[in-house]
Design an enzyme around this catalytic site. Structure first.
Site, PDB file in Angstrom:
ATOM      1  N   GLU A  59      56.072  53.574  45.200  1.00 49.57           N
ATOM      2  CA  GLU A  59      56.708  52.487  44.137  1.00 49.57           C
ATOM      3  C   GLU A  59      56.418  51.307  44.966  1.00 49.57           C
ATOM      4  OE1 GLU A  59      60.619  54.454  44.597  1.00 49.57           O
ATOM      5  OE2 GLU A  59      60.673  54.316  42.161  1.00 49.57           O
ATOM      6  N   GLY A  86      59.416  55.986  47.337  1.00 43.48           N
ATOM      7  CA  GLY A  86      59.242  54.572  47.879  1.00 43.48           C
ATOM      8  C   GLY A  86      57.970  54.068  47.928  1.00 43.48           C
ATOM      9  N   GLU A 102      60.985  62.662  44.144  1.00 43.08           N
ATOM     10  CA  GLU A 102      62.308  62.551  44.218  1.00 43.08           C
ATOM     11  C   GLU A 102      63.180  63.569  43.767  1.00 43.08           C
ATOM     12  OE1 GLU A 102      60.309  59.963  43.736  1.00 43.08           O
ATOM     13  OE2 GLU A 102      60.760  58.148  44.469  1.00 43.08           O
ATOM     14  N   ALA A 147      61.224  56.485  50.959  1.00 44.68           N
ATOM     15  CA  ALA A 147      62.286  55.680  51.709  1.00 44.68           C
ATOM     16  C   ALA A 147      62.814  56.932  52.775  1.00 44.68           C
ATOM     17  CB  ALA A 147      63.670  55.835  50.695  1.00 44.68           C
TER      18      ALA A 147
HETATM   19  N1  T1G Z   1      62.237  60.264  55.455  1.00 41.87           N
HETATM   20  C1  T1G Z   1      62.594  60.683  56.606  1.00 41.87           C
HETATM   21  N2  T1G Z   1      61.933  61.652  57.447  1.00 41.87           N
HETATM   22  C2  T1G Z   1      60.877  61.921  56.740  1.00 41.87           C
HETATM   23  C3  T1G Z   1      60.503  61.814  55.690  1.00 41.87           C
HETATM   24  C4  T1G Z   1      61.396  60.720  55.100  1.00 41.87           C
HETATM   25  N3  T1G Z   1      60.983  60.442  53.657  1.00 41.87           N
HETATM   26  N4  T1G Z   1      59.471  62.501  55.421  1.00 41.87           N
HETATM   27  C5  T1G Z   1      59.159  63.373  56.331  1.00 41.87           C
HETATM   28  N5  T1G Z   1      60.006  63.230  57.128  1.00 41.87           N
HETATM   29  C6  T1G Z   1      59.902  63.853  58.557  1.00 41.87           C
HETATM   30  C7  T1G Z   1      60.425  65.274  58.431  1.00 41.87           C
HETATM   31  O1  T1G Z   1      61.719  65.547  58.619  1.00 41.87           O
HETATM   32  C8  T1G Z   1      59.588  65.732  59.905  1.00 41.87           C
HETATM   33  O2  T1G Z   1      60.787  65.500  60.960  1.00 41.87           O
HETATM   34  C9  T1G Z   1      58.534  64.890  60.073  1.00 41.87           C
HETATM   35  O3  T1G Z   1      58.695  63.760  59.069  1.00 41.87           O
HETATM   36  C10 T1G Z   1      57.106  65.348  59.555  1.00 41.87           C
HETATM   37  O4  T1G Z   1      57.488  65.821  58.177  1.00 41.87           O
HETATM   38  C11 T1G Z   1      63.338  54.683  46.733  1.00 41.87           C
HETATM   39  C12 T1G Z   1      64.614  57.128  47.146  1.00 41.87           C
HETATM   40  C13 T1G Z   1      55.373  63.437  53.640  1.00 41.87           C
HETATM   41  C14 T1G Z   1      54.078  65.336  52.827  1.00 41.87           C
HETATM   42  O5  T1G Z   1      60.263  63.072  49.523  1.00 41.87           O
HETATM   43  O6  T1G Z   1      57.137  65.497  51.347  1.00 41.87           O
HETATM   44  O7  T1G Z   1      61.496  57.425  48.526  1.00 41.87           O
HETATM   45  O8  T1G Z   1      60.960  67.659  61.848  1.00 41.87           O
HETATM   46  O9  T1G Z   1      56.979  68.324  58.666  1.00 41.87           O
HETATM   47  O10 T1G Z   1      54.146  68.616  56.455  1.00 41.87           O
HETATM   48  O11 T1G Z   1      62.304  56.187  44.987  1.00 41.87           O
HETATM   49  O12 T1G Z   1      57.147  65.061  55.001  1.00 41.87           O
HETATM   50  O13 T1G Z   1      59.326  66.326  62.846  1.00 41.87           O
HETATM   51  O14 T1G Z   1      61.861  65.870  62.965  1.00 41.87           O
HETATM   52  O15 T1G Z   1      57.215  67.426  56.145  1.00 41.87           O
HETATM   53  O16 T1G Z   1      52.826  66.527  57.241  1.00 41.87           O
HETATM   54  C15 T1G Z   1      60.592  60.385  48.746  1.00 41.87           C
HETATM   55  C16 T1G Z   1      59.074  63.499  51.757  1.00 41.87           C
HETATM   56  C17 T1G Z   1      62.154  60.067  49.525  1.00 41.87           C
HETATM   57  C18 T1G Z   1      58.497  62.847  50.886  1.00 41.87           C
HETATM   58  C19 T1G Z   1      54.242  65.015  55.199  1.00 41.87           C
HETATM   59  N6  T1G Z   1      59.518  60.993  49.668  1.00 41.87           N
HETATM   60  N7  T1G Z   1      58.262  63.956  52.930  1.00 41.87           N
HETATM   61  O17 T1G Z   1      54.272  66.380  55.179  1.00 41.87           O
HETATM   62  O18 T1G Z   1      55.268  66.665  57.589  1.00 41.87           O
HETATM   63  S1  T1G Z   1      63.011  59.539  48.451  1.00 41.87           S
HETATM   64  C20 T1G Z   1      59.597  62.406  49.832  1.00 41.87           C
HETATM   65  C21 T1G Z   1      57.234  64.988  52.695  1.00 41.87           C
HETATM   66  C22 T1G Z   1      62.596  58.167  47.659  1.00 41.87           C
HETATM   67  C23 T1G Z   1      62.760  56.191  46.276  1.00 41.87           C
HETATM   68  C24 T1G Z   1      63.328  57.336  46.755  1.00 41.87           C
HETATM   69  C25 T1G Z   1      56.353  65.568  53.753  1.00 41.87           C
HETATM   70  C26 T1G Z   1      55.119  64.854  53.914  1.00 41.87           C
HETATM   71  P1  T1G Z   1      60.615  66.412  62.127  1.00 41.87           P
HETATM   72  P2  T1G Z   1      56.751  67.141  57.736  1.00 41.87           P
HETATM   73  P3  T1G Z   1      53.990  67.230  56.768  1.00 41.87           P
END
Ligand code: T1G
Length: 704
Positions: free
Chosen positions: A103, A100, A123, A61
């Protein structure tokens, strides 16, 4: 930019998501996905593939949308459309399908993935749980145990392991789109039907009695104080008795309570703060960086050896220099032993061990550093020794080599001043054990060149560290704040709290370790030497009096078998020591300190508020760029509980007025004690923001 593209290729409708940088499920992506699925129900396609442009499949998400009103279609609506499709929908995964994103793949009828791909439900690392059917679908596809392991810890698994678990149907090598289309065509040829996970049954095979409670107990320790993992276990357990829709309802209910919790707000803050900390406000992101292909490290002790491992792990050659041949051999043996421990833990194999050891060359001759691109000095924490090392490096190293000191406290500018190249000098403050701790304080000298800073911040990512930029002052960010934390921990002892009460209170609150046990671990001689070297400490006979006494008694902490606590020689188990508690009482009386019963609430405030107060000064002086940077330092370097977001985030949640008023009460509680007035003088930034009703986060945003 169109986030979603749809085209037909042969019999296959291809839905392509393109929402850089990680294809997060923004409103535009959700809308586009739903429109494409609905549209494709009536066209000539026989099956649909969902695939993504860029570096990864949908990574979750859009976390930036949390806390704002959900715009339809919700992710639930999108996944319902996918699952109810009359045509098979296939997810084609590369990079990391997370949260998500995974999912979404689980709502598809089939899943294929590149062999390099990973899938996960992280999450809980955001104080959440899978909020869109992950807790209900994974048990149906892969069983309860896999669901518990994946969801309560949140680490991704490889495509291969996901296939073994039944989460992925087909692993592709080479071109993902080509492989996915071929797989989809094959399903069409087989007249495969939409296989809906919701219709699958959860098997109770292999679910031994008490399994869920054993996970609850395990997570209560591993993720002490965190709510989300416990909620996730409840949702997974519910699949054994509830229908899919009943389980979804429970999951949504628990997800929303986590989403609205201070814990999740704190952990989402840290997620972004960690990424923000790597950006330097006044240095352009495209500043050219220097090539670091070889590194010299001076000092083969614990720190030097740990630092060397970081570079070898990243495939960068290291010359580890120690003028004492025996110390060098010892250092190399310790490195090898550390890698052997990793092998035992299944994190490394013998080949990798040898590859990494081959990247580390021992030397006792400074001339071997003539060609390296970066030198990191990790010698004894004495400014004069460090100055002499840098004077030598200035003579030996090639022009353009970066000269870094690993000092924990010392003046980087004074070290730079002994060289003819202060612009190439920087602080790289690693935390012990350097091969384990993620935090790296990058200390910017007055004359440090921008490209040297940019190189250091980029290098931090290369060696898998979380970097935070600090200015030059005594102790930079973390250790400067720690000084007051340690001071108050010991004042509390004189005032009547036992070491056990102080430490257990802070551990229950969420700290990885209490301050006194931490002192015993680090060694009371270290703190003693630091205090004696300082000339700016108040001449207060109470100041860290107990640890000074312990040191003078030869009780150095774990290394000598006793400090604040007694340590079992075999198990190193920690036991309270009644002799020390008696000694504290005698010393308190001698110093005229009246002992009293101290509440846990006061202990927490007396230890955490000095961190906040000093953090406010550090911000005001420009030593740290942002309050979030300070939070990253404490979460990644000092065992601060991630579910409280860091000292500055915690202060915002408590309210700066409350923090300020409490600090004033501590300052005014004993008018006869002038030192108390010094220790508890509120930082002017804190006072200002408290009076304006502002938060540190608002202050930081106003400076962006
Ligand atoms: N939403 C918004 N921005 C995100 C994002 C996200 N989910 N993930 C990364 N970014 C931005 C981050 O802030 C950075 O921004 C840029 O992307 C590059 O990220 C419904 C509710 C995917 C492994 O927890 O683990 O889904 O600094 O530097 O090292 O059940 O990003 O460039 O401006 O980390 O290559 C669940 C979180 C969400 C994954 C890539 N998903 N992200 O790593 O790049 S909750 C996560 C990561 C959810 C559902 C629930 C990593 C990555 P900027 P980065 P990276």
């Amino acid at each position: 930019m169109t986030e979603i593209n749809y085209e037909i290729d042969g019999n296959i409708g291809v839905i392509t998501v393109n929402n850089p940088p990680v294809n997060a499920l923004s409103h535009a992506v959700r809308s586009g996905l739903k429109e494409a699925i609905d549209y494709a129900q009536n066209d000539a396609s026989k099956a649909l593939v969902i695939i993504c442009e860029g570096r990864t499949f949908i990574a979750g998400a859009d976390i930036t949308e949390f806390g704002k009103p959900v715009q339809a279609p919700s992710l639930y609506d999108v996944l319902k459309a996918i699952e109810n499709s009359q045509k098979p929908v296939i997810a084609a995964i590369h990079g990391s399908a997370l949260g998500g994103g995974f999912e979404t793949a689980l709502a598809c009828h089939y899943r294929c993935a590149l062999d390099t791909a990973k899938v996960g439900l992280p999450e809980v690392k955001l104080g959440l749980l899978p909020g869109c059917s992950g807790t209900q679908r994974v048990p149906r596809l892969a069983g309860i145990k896999t669901a518990l392991d994946m969801i309560t810890i949140g680490n991704p698994i490889s495509a291969e392991n996901a296939k073994k678990a039944g989460l992925i149907d087909f692993v592709i090598t080479g071109d993902l789109k080509k492989g996915a289309l071929a797989y989809a065509e094959e399903l069409v040829d087989q007249q495969a039907i939409p296989r809906r996970v919701r219709d699958m049954k959860v098997t109770s095979d292999g679910i031994e009695p008490g399994l869920f409670d054993s996970y609850r107990k395990k997570l209560a320790k591993k993720a002490r104080g965190q709510l989300a993992p416990q909620h996730a276990i409840d949702c997974i357990e519910a699949t054994m008795a509830m229908t899919f829709d009943e389980g979804l309802k429970l999951e949504l209910d628990r997800f929303l309570s986590c989403l609205n919790s201070p814990q999740s707000s704190a952990m989402r803050h840290l997620f972004f703060a960690e990424r923000e900390a790597g950006k330097v406000r006044d240095i352009a992101r495209d500043t050219p960086i220097r090539d670091i292909k070889s590194v010299g490290i001076i000092g083969a002790g614990t720190m030097g050896g740990g630092i060397a491992m970081n570079f070898a792990n990243a495939g960068i050659g290291v010359t580890l220099l120690d003028l004492n041949g025996e110390a060098l051999d010892r250092g190399l043996q310790v490195i090898r032993k550390n890698y052997q421990i990793s092998i035992k833990r299944g994190k490394l194999n013998e080949t990798q061990l040898e590859e990494r050891m081959s990247l580390i060359t021992g030397s006792t001759n400074y001339d071997d550093l003539q060609k390296v691109d970066l030198v990191i000095e990790a010698v004894f924490e004495d400014i004069n020794i460090k100055k002499s090392v840098f004077a030598q490096l200035d003579q030996i190293c090639k022009p353009g080599a970066i000269l870094a000191t690993n000092t924990s406290y010392q003046d980087v500018d004074a070290i730079a001043a002994v060289t003819n190249r202060p612009q190439d000098v920087i602080g790289l403050h690693f935390f012990s054990p350097a091969n384990v701790m993620k935090l790296l304080e990058v200390v910017r000298g007055e004359k440090t060149a921008d490209d040297v800073i940019a190189t250091a911040m980029k290098l931090a990512r290369t060696i898998n560290k979380v970097s935070v930029l600090a200015g030059v002052c005594y102790g930079f960010i973390g250790n400067r704040m720690l000084t007051n934390y340690i001071r108050e921990a010991q004042m509390l002892l004189l005032e009547g709290a036992t070491p056990e009460l102080v430490d257990s209170t802070m551990q229950t609150w969420g700290m990885a370790m209490g301050p006194l046990a931490m002192g015993d671990l680090a060694g009371l001689d270290i703190g003693y030497a630091v205090r004696k070297a300082r000339t700016d400490l108040p001449d207060d006979p109470k100041y860290c009096r107990i640890s000074d006494l312990l040191y003078e008694m030869g009780r150095l902490g774990q290394k000598s078998g006793a400090g604040f606590y007694q340590y079992d020689a075999q198990t190193r188990a920690r036991n309270s020591d009644p002799d020390i508690e008696a000694l504290i009482k005698v010393e308190a009386e001698r110093l005229g300190v009246i002992q009293r019963t101290i509440s846990e609430e006061e202990i927490i405030a007396r230890l955490i508020y000095p961190l906040i107060n000093e953090g406010a000064r550090i911000l005001d002086e420009g030593i740290a760029q942002r309050p979030g940077d300070i939070d990253v330092v404490y979460a990644f370097g000092y065992g601060f509980p991630i579910f409280r977001g860091g000292p500055m985030c915690f202060a915002d949640q408590v309210g700066l007025k409350e923090v300020f008023d409490t600090i004033c009460q501590f300052r005014d509680r004993d008018p006869d004690d002038k030192f108390n007035g010094i220790y508890w003088e509120p930082a002017s930034l804190l006072e200002r923001l408290a009076n304006e009703g502002k938060t540190f986060a608002e202050w930081s945003k106003s400076r962006d």
